[in-house]
Design a protein around this motif. Sequence first.
Motif, PDB file in Angstrom:
ATOM      1  N   LEU A 135       0.830  -1.205   0.000  1.00  0.00           N
ATOM      2  CA  LEU A 135       0.000   0.000   0.000  1.00  0.00           C
ATOM      3  C   LEU A 135       0.864   1.255   0.000  1.00  0.00           C
ATOM      4  N   CYS A 136       1.911   1.276   0.809  1.00  0.00           N
ATOM      5  CA  CYS A 136       2.815   2.436   0.872  1.00  0.00           C
ATOM      6  C   CYS A 136       3.483   2.681  -0.478  1.00  0.00           C
ATOM      7  N   VAL A 137       3.947   1.628  -1.121  1.00  0.00           N
ATOM      8  CA  VAL A 137       4.583   1.756  -2.438  1.00  0.00           C
ATOM      9  C   VAL A 137       3.571   2.268  -3.450  1.00  0.00           C
ATOM     10  N   PHE A 138       2.362   1.742  -3.407  1.00  0.00           N
ATOM     11  CA  PHE A 138       1.314   2.164  -4.334  1.00  0.00           C
ATOM     12  C   PHE A 138       0.988   3.643  -4.153  1.00  0.00           C
ATOM     13  N   LEU A 139       0.813   4.087  -2.923  1.00  0.00           N
ATOM     14  CA  LEU A 139       0.474   5.481  -2.659  1.00  0.00           C
ATOM     15  C   LEU A 139       1.591   6.422  -3.072  1.00  0.00           C
ATOM     16  N   THR A 140       2.828   6.036  -2.849  1.00  0.00           N
ATOM     17  CA  THR A 140       3.962   6.867  -3.253  1.00  0.00           C
ATOM     18  C   THR A 140       4.023   6.981  -4.764  1.00  0.00           C
ATOM     19  N   ALA A 141       3.784   5.896  -5.458  1.00  0.00           N
ATOM     20  CA  ALA A 141       3.837   5.893  -6.917  1.00  0.00           C
ATOM     21  C   ALA A 141       2.710   6.730  -7.521  1.00  0.00           C
ATOM     22  N   CYS A 142       1.577   6.858  -6.829  1.00  0.00           N
ATOM     23  CA  CYS A 142       0.422   7.593  -7.345  1.00  0.00           C
ATOM     24  C   CYS A 142       0.484   9.090  -7.051  1.00  0.00           C
ATOM     25  N   ASN A 143       1.387   9.521  -6.219  1.00  0.00           N
ATOM     26  CA  ASN A 143       1.477  10.930  -5.862  1.00  0.00           C
ATOM     27  C   ASN A 143       1.924  11.745  -7.069  1.00  0.00           C
ATOM     28  N   LYS A 144       1.063  12.627  -7.519  1.00  0.00           N
ATOM     29  CA  LYS A 144       1.378  13.451  -8.680  1.00  0.00           C
ATOM     30  C   LYS A 144       2.078  14.753  -8.305  1.00  0.00           C
ATOM     31  N   ILE A 145       2.190  15.034  -7.012  1.00  0.00           N
ATOM     32  CA  ILE A 145       2.844  16.265  -6.555  1.00  0.00           C
ATOM     33  C   ILE A 145       4.325  15.941  -6.376  1.00  0.00           C
ATOM     34  N   ASN A 146       5.067  15.995  -7.491  1.00  0.00           N
ATOM     35  CA  ASN A 146       6.483  15.642  -7.462  1.00  0.00           C
ATOM     36  C   ASN A 146       7.277  16.524  -8.421  1.00  0.00           C
ATOM     37  N   GLN A 147       8.593  16.432  -8.328  1.00  0.00           N
ATOM     38  CA  GLN A 147       9.486  17.267  -9.133  1.00  0.00           C
ATOM     39  C   GLN A 147       9.316  16.975 -10.628  1.00  0.00           C
TER      40      GLN A 147
END
Length: 84
Positions: free
Chosen positions: A11-23
């Motif tokens: 779940l943590c990996v999935f949520l991190t990968a889905c975060n569109k607020i990135n560089q």
Amino acid sequence: MSLRSLALLSLCVFLTACNKINQENYSQIKSGMTKVEVEKLLGAPTDCSGALGMSSCTWGDEKTFISVQYAGDKVLMYSGQGLK
């Protein structure tokens, strides 16, 4: 590793990968883009406000965010903080 631990890690990996607020996504924003183009890239904004043809939208929270200022429907300025 227990099944519960594996599920939590996934779940943590999935949520991190889905975060569109990135560089990476921030680097794709350009002056002159339309609101539709920005929202296609970042998703729906967390907050928007404006008046008299000017508006400002923010994605994220107090520590990690992208802020875009529009003149009409076009990006005028943008900034970000805490992006990875």
